[in-house]
Design an enzyme around this catalytic site. Structure first.
Site, PDB file in Angstrom:
ATOM      1  N   ASN A   1      11.454   8.437 -16.682  1.00 28.16           N
ATOM      2  CA  ASN A   1      12.142   7.396 -15.930  1.00 28.16           C
ATOM      3  C   ASN A   1      13.512   7.843 -15.446  1.00 28.16           C
ATOM      4  O   ASN A   1      13.755   7.942 -14.254  1.00 28.16           O
ATOM      5  CB  ASN A   1      12.308   6.139 -16.794  1.00 28.16           C
ATOM      6  CG  ASN A   1      11.309   5.065 -16.453  1.00 28.16           C
ATOM      7  OD1 ASN A   1      10.374   5.291 -15.696  1.00 28.16           O
ATOM      8  ND2 ASN A   1      11.502   3.889 -17.004  1.00 28.16           N
TER       9      ASN A   1
ATOM     10  N   ARG B   1      35.081   8.281 -12.214  1.00 29.55           N
ATOM     11  CA  ARG B   1      35.622   7.605 -13.385  1.00 29.55           C
ATOM     12  C   ARG B   1      34.986   6.225 -13.447  1.00 29.55           C
ATOM     13  O   ARG B   1      35.000   5.474 -12.471  1.00 29.55           O
ATOM     14  CB  ARG B   1      37.133   7.466 -13.328  1.00 29.55           C
ATOM     15  CG  ARG B   1      37.677   6.764 -14.595  1.00 29.55           C
ATOM     16  CD  ARG B   1      39.156   6.924 -14.793  1.00 29.55           C
ATOM     17  NE  ARG B   1      39.519   6.609 -16.180  1.00 29.55           N
ATOM     18  CZ  ARG B   1      40.466   7.199 -16.876  1.00 29.55           C
ATOM     19  NH1 ARG B   1      41.158   8.180 -16.337  1.00 29.55           N
ATOM     20  NH2 ARG B   1      40.723   6.853 -18.119  1.00 29.55           N
TER      21      ARG B   1
ATOM     22  N   ASP C   1       5.185  -0.725 -20.930  1.00 31.53           N
ATOM     23  CA  ASP C   1       5.801   0.462 -20.351  1.00 31.53           C
ATOM     24  C   ASP C   1       6.603   1.247 -21.384  1.00 31.53           C
ATOM     25  O   ASP C   1       6.630   2.472 -21.363  1.00 31.53           O
ATOM     26  CB  ASP C   1       6.710   0.072 -19.180  1.00 31.53           C
ATOM     27  CG  ASP C   1       5.916  -0.249 -17.919  1.00 31.53           C
ATOM     28  OD1 ASP C   1       4.725   0.111 -17.866  1.00 31.53           O
ATOM     29  OD2 ASP C   1       6.494  -0.852 -16.996  1.00 31.53           O
TER      30      ASP C   1
END
Length: 267
Positions: free
Chosen positions: A124, A151, A52
Site C-alpha cells: 500500500n 517541514r 484488506d
C-alpha cells in the site's frame, strides 16, 4: 502446459468464529482436489480470510512472494479492495477454482531501504511521521536532485493500489495500477519564508528513486509505517524509496476491475 496451482495455505486469525468458517473452506478446497498445506512456503496459493488488513498481513508475513497467487476472502459486509470473494459467496470461489484460464492481476510494490541497510517492501504505502507532538524536517531528493525541504508532520509514499488508502485521505490522487509509479503526498506541511514545498501530491515514474534525508533536528522517534505495521527506529538519517520488481499476483474476476472497485467503494 503450465502446472496447476493446487497447494493452498489459509492465512487467518485463529479465533473460534474464523476457525469455524475456515473449516468449510478447507472442505470445499479438498472437494475440488486442492491440497491444503499448513506452511505457506509449501503453497502456491495463499488465501487471506478477513478484510484488506488481513490481506496486507498475509502478503507481509509470507514474504511478498511473487511465485504464488494471493486471494482475499472477506468476512465483512463492506466493500474491500484486496478481497475479491466473500465468505458466503462460494459460487465465485468454485468458478475461480475450476477455471484453468483464470486471469491474474498484478499489484506493484515499493521497496524502502533505511540508511543503506535494512530493506522492506510495501503493497500500500510507506509513511514517515513524527512520533512526538512536533514537526520535523526532511530534504526531498529525486534521483539525487534536491527537490524541496519539507517541514511538517510527515510524508506518504504510495503505490497505485495504495493510492485509495491513506494517500486518498490526504487528498492524494487515485492512480490506475497499470501505471508503474509511486505517489508522494504531504502530511500538514509548513510553508513560509524558510520552508517551501510543492504543496500538492506528485507522481514519479517507477524508474526514479526518491530519497528522504531527515534533519537531526527533532529526529528522535520517527514512526515509519509499512502498510498496516509501524516501525519505531531512533535517529534515522535517510530513506531510499523506489518501485520494486516484486509484484503481488491476485485472481482477476470478471466485473471486478480496479476502477469498478473504486466506483463501488467511493461513489
Amino acid at each position: 502446459m503450465a502446472e496447476r496451482r493446487n497447494h493452498i495455505y489459509f492465512f487467518y486469525k485463529r479465533d473460534e468464529k474464523t476457525s469455524e468458517q475456515v473449516k468449510s473452506l478447507i472442505h470445499l478446497a479438498k472437494e475440488y482436489d486442492f491440497n491444503v498445506v499448513s506452511e505457506h512456503r509449501k503453497a502456491n496459493i495463499i488465501v487471506s480470510i478477513g478484510g484488506d488488513g488481513s490481506f496486507l498481513q498475509a502478503v507481509r508475513q509470507t514474504g511478498f512472494r511473487n511465485d504464488c497467487l494471493y486471494a482475499g476472502i472477506s468476512t465483512f459486509n463492506t466493500p474491500s479492495f484486496y478481497c475479491d470473494f466473500h465468505i458466503d459467496d462460494t459460487d465465485k470461489m468454485i468458478e475461480a477454482m475450476t477455471n484453468e484460464q483464470i486471469e491474474v492481476r498484478k499489484y506493484p510494490t515499493i521497496q524502502v531501504t533505511i540508511d543503506n541497510s535494512a530493506s522492506f517492501y510495501c503493497l500500500n504505502e510507506c509513511s514517515i511521521r513524527s512520533g512526538i507532538i512536533k514537526t520535523f524536517v526532511m530534504d526531498v531528493f529525486i534521483d539525487e536532485l534536491h527537490f524541496e525541504t519539507f517541514r511538517g508532520d510527515g510524508i506518504i509514499v504510495a503505490t497505485p493500489t495504495g493510492s485509495t488508502a491513506y494517500n486518498k485521505s490526504v487528498n492524494g490522487a487515485v492512480v490506475d495500477p497499470l501505471l508503474p509509479c509511486i505517489q508522494v503526498s504531504e502530511l500538514a506541511s509548513m510553508n513560509n519564508n524558510r520552508y517551501r514545498t510543492l504543496g500538492s501530491s506528485f507522481i514519479l515514474s517507477g524508474k526514479r528513486k526518491l530519497t528522504l534525508k531527515i534533519s537531526p533536528e527533532g529526529n528522535h522517534y520517527p514512526i515509519i509505517g509499512m502498510d498496516n505495521e509501524a516501525l519505531s527506529i531512533r535517529h534515522i538519517e535517510k530513506l531510499d524509496i523506489s518501485l520494486s520488481e516484486k509484484v503481488i499476483k491476485t485472481v482477476k474476476l470478471k466485473d471486478n476491475s480496479f476502477w469498478e472497485k473504486v466506483k463501488r467503494t467511493f461513489l
